[in-house]
Scaffold this motif. Structure first.
Motif, PDB file in Angstrom:
ATOM      1  N   VAL A  21     -80.203  22.744  12.332  1.00 44.50           N
ATOM      2  CA  VAL A  21     -80.098  24.062  11.704  1.00 44.50           C
ATOM      3  C   VAL A  21     -81.286  24.169  10.758  1.00 44.50           C
ATOM      4  O   VAL A  21     -81.477  23.315   9.892  1.00 44.50           O
ATOM      5  CB  VAL A  21     -78.762  24.212  10.938  1.00 44.50           C
ATOM      6  N   SER A  31     -79.898  28.292  14.320  1.00 42.03           N
ATOM      7  CA  SER A  31     -78.552  28.190  13.758  1.00 42.03           C
ATOM      8  C   SER A  31     -77.684  27.191  14.524  1.00 42.03           C
ATOM      9  O   SER A  31     -76.473  27.303  14.533  1.00 42.03           O
ATOM     10  CB  SER A  31     -77.887  29.569  13.731  1.00 42.03           C
ATOM     11  N   GLU A  64     -72.518  26.863  14.353  1.00 45.90           N
ATOM     12  CA  GLU A  64     -73.317  28.077  14.237  1.00 45.90           C
ATOM     13  C   GLU A  64     -72.533  29.208  13.571  1.00 45.90           C
ATOM     14  O   GLU A  64     -73.052  29.878  12.666  1.00 45.90           O
ATOM     15  CB  GLU A  64     -73.787  28.515  15.623  1.00 45.90           C
TER      16      GLU A  64
END
Length: 144
Positions: free
Chosen positions: A60, A73, A109
């Protein structure tokens, strides 16, 4: 007749003037200015009391360039607008790609993007960028 009262009043006025200075509110200092420009990788985070599981194969990231933010993400790419003034963050227009990945990457995510949308403050903790908001703390290390 007034003589005993006058010294008493003088003592009272002197004591009143010696009150605790810490009671008066000092003007708060703005957070130290810093430049979050660059590429960062999430190394630790919590959203709504839950720690984020960060698998090695789904990094991320957060990319700050001027008033733009982007990154990965976990599964998808995201982008939006980013403003930082005196430690206060405004994120807007967040969007992203819509690829599907396997669990637990999709859960990561969703939690990350949900937390990112709540971010309203930023600070440095040593070399770590910390983004915070209601029930959110995201810690990033610089990668570029």
């Amino acid at each position: 007749m007034w003589r005993p009262v006058i010294p008493t009043l003088v003592v009272l006025f002197v004591l009143a003037g010696c009150g605790d200075a810490s009671v008066a509110s000092a003007p708060s200092e703005p957070p130290a200015a810093f430049d979050p420009a660059g590429t960062w990788q999430l190394v630790q985070g919590s959203v709504d009391g839950e720690m984020l599981e960060l698998p090695d194969d789904a990094p991320v990231t957060l990319n700050v360039e001027g008033s733009q933010v982007s990154g990965r993400s976990g599964c998808n790419q995201y982008f939006g607008e980013f403003t930082l003034v005196d430690g206060r963050v405004t994120l807007g227009g967040l969007g992203g790609t819509e690829m599907a990945c396997e669990e637990p990457i999709m859960a990561l995510e969703a939690a990350y993007l949900g937390g990112l949308a709540k971010v309203d403050a930023a600070r440095m903790d040593g070399e770590t960028l910390v983004l915070t908001g209601p029930a959110v703390e995201l810690r990033f290390e610089r990668t570029g």
